[in-house]
Design a protein around this motif. Sequence first.
Motif, PDB file in Angstrom:
ATOM      1  N   LEU A 158       0.827  -1.199   0.000  1.00 60.33           N
ATOM      2  CA  LEU A 158       0.000   0.000   0.000  1.00 60.33           C
ATOM      3  C   LEU A 158       0.861   1.249   0.000  1.00 60.33           C
ATOM      4  N   MET A 159       1.944   1.241   0.781  1.00 62.34           N
ATOM      5  CA  MET A 159       2.817   2.413   0.812  1.00 62.34           C
ATOM      6  C   MET A 159       3.469   2.639  -0.548  1.00 62.34           C
ATOM      7  N   LYS A 160       3.834   1.558  -1.246  1.00 56.38           N
ATOM      8  CA  LYS A 160       4.411   1.704  -2.584  1.00 56.38           C
ATOM      9  C   LYS A 160       3.381   2.224  -3.579  1.00 56.38           C
ATOM     10  N   VAL A 161       2.117   1.829  -3.401  1.00 57.48           N
ATOM     11  CA  VAL A 161       1.051   2.388  -4.236  1.00 57.48           C
ATOM     12  C   VAL A 161       0.935   3.890  -3.974  1.00 57.48           C
ATOM     13  N   MET A 162       0.982   4.297  -2.709  1.00 57.08           N
ATOM     14  CA  MET A 162       0.899   5.709  -2.361  1.00 57.08           C
ATOM     15  C   MET A 162       2.081   6.497  -2.937  1.00 57.08           C
ATOM     16  N   ALA A 163       3.257   5.828  -3.000  1.00 61.26           N
ATOM     17  CA  ALA A 163       4.462   6.493  -3.511  1.00 61.26           C
ATOM     18  C   ALA A 163       4.527   6.476  -5.030  1.00 61.26           C
ATOM     19  N   GLY A 164       3.591   5.772  -5.671  1.00 63.06           N
ATOM     20  CA  GLY A 164       3.589   5.700  -7.130  1.00 63.06           C
ATOM     21  C   GLY A 164       4.536   4.669  -7.697  1.00 63.06           C
ATOM     22  N   LEU A 165       5.049   3.759  -6.868  1.00 64.75           N
ATOM     23  CA  LEU A 165       5.992   2.740  -7.326  1.00 64.75           C
ATOM     24  C   LEU A 165       5.302   1.459  -7.754  1.00 64.75           C
ATOM     25  N   VAL A 166       4.087   1.230  -7.276  1.00 62.42           N
ATOM     26  CA  VAL A 166       3.281   0.080  -7.681  1.00 62.42           C
ATOM     27  C   VAL A 166       1.963   0.619  -8.209  1.00 62.42           C
ATOM     28  N   GLU A 167       1.564   0.137  -9.373  1.00 60.72           N
ATOM     29  CA  GLU A 167       0.318   0.593  -9.982  1.00 60.72           C
ATOM     30  C   GLU A 167      -0.811  -0.363  -9.637  1.00 60.72           C
ATOM     31  N   ALA A 168      -1.898   0.173  -9.112  1.00 61.87           N
ATOM     32  CA  ALA A 168      -3.050  -0.650  -8.764  1.00 61.87           C
ATOM     33  C   ALA A 168      -3.748  -1.127 -10.034  1.00 61.87           C
ATOM     34  N   ASP A 169      -4.487  -2.244  -9.921  1.00 60.80           N
ATOM     35  CA  ASP A 169      -5.243  -2.758 -11.063  1.00 60.80           C
ATOM     36  C   ASP A 169      -6.356  -1.797 -11.457  1.00 60.80           C
ATOM     37  N   SER A 170      -6.940  -1.128 -10.467  1.00 61.65           N
ATOM     38  CA  SER A 170      -7.985  -0.143 -10.732  1.00 61.65           C
ATOM     39  C   SER A 170      -7.971   0.886  -9.612  1.00 61.65           C
ATOM     40  N   GLY A 171      -8.647   1.999  -9.842  1.00 60.65           N
ATOM     41  CA  GLY A 171      -8.661   3.074  -8.861  1.00 60.65           C
ATOM     42  C   GLY A 171      -7.599   4.119  -9.154  1.00 60.65           C
ATOM     43  N   ASP A 172      -7.561   5.157  -8.321  1.00 61.59           N
ATOM     44  CA  ASP A 172      -6.667   6.294  -8.559  1.00 61.59           C
ATOM     45  C   ASP A 172      -5.912   6.662  -7.293  1.00 61.59           C
ATOM     46  N   VAL A 173      -4.688   7.165  -7.504  1.00 63.25           N
ATOM     47  CA  VAL A 173      -3.906   7.799  -6.441  1.00 63.25           C
ATOM     48  C   VAL A 173      -3.655   9.228  -6.880  1.00 63.25           C
ATOM     49  N   ILE A 174      -4.159  10.180  -6.102  1.00 64.73           N
ATOM     50  CA  ILE A 174      -4.094  11.592  -6.488  1.00 64.73           C
ATOM     51  C   ILE A 174      -3.224  12.341  -5.476  1.00 64.73           C
ATOM     52  N   VAL A 175      -2.139  12.933  -5.962  1.00 61.87           N
ATOM     53  CA  VAL A 175      -1.265  13.758  -5.132  1.00 61.87           C
ATOM     54  C   VAL A 175      -1.662  15.208  -5.325  1.00 61.87           C
ATOM     55  N   GLY A 176      -1.776  15.952  -4.231  1.00 62.19           N
ATOM     56  CA  GLY A 176      -2.201  17.342  -4.290  1.00 62.19           C
ATOM     57  C   GLY A 176      -1.270  18.202  -5.128  1.00 62.19           C
ATOM     58  N   PRO A 177      -1.766  19.301  -5.692  1.00 57.27           N
ATOM     59  CA  PRO A 177      -0.962  20.195  -6.531  1.00 57.27           C
ATOM     60  C   PRO A 177       0.269  20.703  -5.781  1.00 57.27           C
ATOM     61  N   GLY A 178       1.433  20.514  -6.377  1.00 56.43           N
ATOM     62  CA  GLY A 178       2.672  21.015  -5.789  1.00 56.43           C
ATOM     63  C   GLY A 178       3.186  20.243  -4.604  1.00 56.43           C
ATOM     64  N   VAL A 179       2.547  19.110  -4.270  1.00 56.70           N
ATOM     65  CA  VAL A 179       2.954  18.325  -3.099  1.00 56.70           C
ATOM     66  C   VAL A 179       4.075  17.363  -3.493  1.00 56.70           C
ATOM     67  N   SER A 180       5.169  17.393  -2.747  1.00 57.26           N
ATOM     68  CA  SER A 180       6.252  16.429  -2.966  1.00 57.26           C
ATOM     69  C   SER A 180       6.107  15.289  -1.961  1.00 57.26           C
ATOM     70  N   VAL A 181       6.281  14.070  -2.455  1.00 59.38           N
ATOM     71  CA  VAL A 181       6.138  12.866  -1.629  1.00 59.38           C
ATOM     72  C   VAL A 181       7.486  12.158  -1.591  1.00 59.38           C
ATOM     73  N   GLY A 182       8.007  11.932  -0.404  1.00 60.44           N
ATOM     74  CA  GLY A 182       9.262  11.199  -0.230  1.00 60.44           C
ATOM     75  C   GLY A 182       8.996   9.829   0.340  1.00 60.44           C
ATOM     76  N   TYR A 183       9.690   8.828  -0.194  1.00 61.31           N
ATOM     77  CA  TYR A 183       9.458   7.442   0.221  1.00 61.31           C
ATOM     78  C   TYR A 183      10.781   6.795   0.609  1.00 61.31           C
ATOM     79  N   MET A 184      10.806   6.165   1.777  1.00 64.02           N
ATOM     80  CA  MET A 184      11.967   5.393   2.203  1.00 64.02           C
ATOM     81  C   MET A 184      11.576   3.938   2.263  1.00 64.02           C
ATOM     82  N   GLU A 185      12.170   3.130   1.390  1.00 66.40           N
ATOM     83  CA  GLU A 185      11.819   1.718   1.331  1.00 66.40           C
ATOM     84  C   GLU A 185      12.748   0.885   2.203  1.00 66.40           C
ATOM     85  N   GLN A 186      12.381  -0.391   2.383  1.00 60.28           N
ATOM     86  CA  GLN A 186      13.169  -1.265   3.241  1.00 60.28           C
ATOM     87  C   GLN A 186      14.505  -1.638   2.613  1.00 60.28           C
ATOM     88  N   ASP A 187      14.538  -1.806   1.293  1.00 57.87           N
ATOM     89  CA  ASP A 187      15.765  -2.219   0.602  1.00 57.87           C
ATOM     90  C   ASP A 187      16.087  -1.224  -0.513  1.00 57.87           C
TER      91      ASP A 187
END
Length: 405
Positions: A48-77
């Motif tokens: 789910l966190m990777k979906v939120m970060a845009g690294l995994v694409e869901a089969d359906s549905g949308d992930v919408i990041v607010g205008p001008g919002v930067s998202v930082g992701y720290m993964e396990q590996d």
Amino acid sequence: MARAPLLQVNEISLTFGGDPVFEDMSLVVQSGDRLALVGRNGSGKSTLMKVMAGLVEADSGDVIVGPGVSVGYMEQDPDLTGFDTLGDFAAHGLDPSEMYKVERAGEGLKFDPARPVSTASGGERRRAALARLMASEPELMLLDEPTNHLDIEAIRWLEDELKATRAAFVIISHDRAFLRELTRATLWVDRGVVRRQDIGFGGFEAWRDQMWEEEDMQRHKLNRKIKAEARWAVEGISARRKRNQGRVRALQDLRAERASQIKRQGTAAMALEAGPKSGRKVVEAMGITKAFGDKTILRPFDITIQRGDRIALVGPNGVGKTTLLNMLIGKEQPDGGEIKQGTNLEIALFDQARAQLDGDMSLWDSLTGDPEMRVSGKADQILVRGQPKHVVGYLKEFLFDEGQA
């Protein structure tokens, strides 16, 4: 005027070749949110966190990041391919005038920016990834197990930084104290559904137990209704059969509803039993020393460990805790001094690098391929605490399903 959400997940569904991981899942992250993302191992938190970060694409549905919002992701590996040093990786995307942010994070997290990536340990790579995230100062931070490979001082530094930040963050962590200290709301992933509670992790277990109690009550009522309707179907007057076909269909719907309910996963059966009784003295170390080049790991040190002792080895990263442990169990030799092990010892080691596992082997082969565990002549049974057990049955005790074996 209310600000737009930083991030929205709208009715996503995702399947990896079997049962759905998520189905029509939605959530919102607002400015200033401090969220714990919790759920059982395998429930899909990291996915789910990777979906939120845009690294995994869901089969359906949308992930919408607010205008001008930067998202930082720290993964396990983290993948450091293409970078010469940890500092190069941590500073990627920063203006040269902002290098001080990496240096500051490096000091707090205790990693050397000059360390070549090729010689860096997994823990050093993770600390570099965390430094990169903190230095980039995104509006939303997604942190997957950020305290892994951090010592107590570095955890305290990170805790203070997150308390002071104005950014929103979502944290996955097994460090309960860390979550209690930092979070103000909880996202609970349970059987493909996410629920939100606007109380920090400290109130999670009471909320979870209440939800489960209500679920059990609803299931009990459903079972009673099905039982009553089934009795009517058997004892009903045949002359009214045609008139009551709707009621029969309703009974079928009730049974279908019960069958579709996803059962809660049980608790892992992590039983530990003592091996054969050892002598009273387990390990005795006398004047042991250790150094790597000009770096002294251990000055003359004595310790006696008795049967039944429970000992914690603590200290900053890199001071030699694992080296000392390996010397005490005989995996590594001291430079000086003497180590005597007691009689009738059986030693089990759980190492942080999981070096005993081959990433290309299946779970089944990893267990049955160990001659100390395999029942002679049988490819599907292993010895568990001296008793033969089918490999799938044993894996289920640790919450693996048959398809993962």
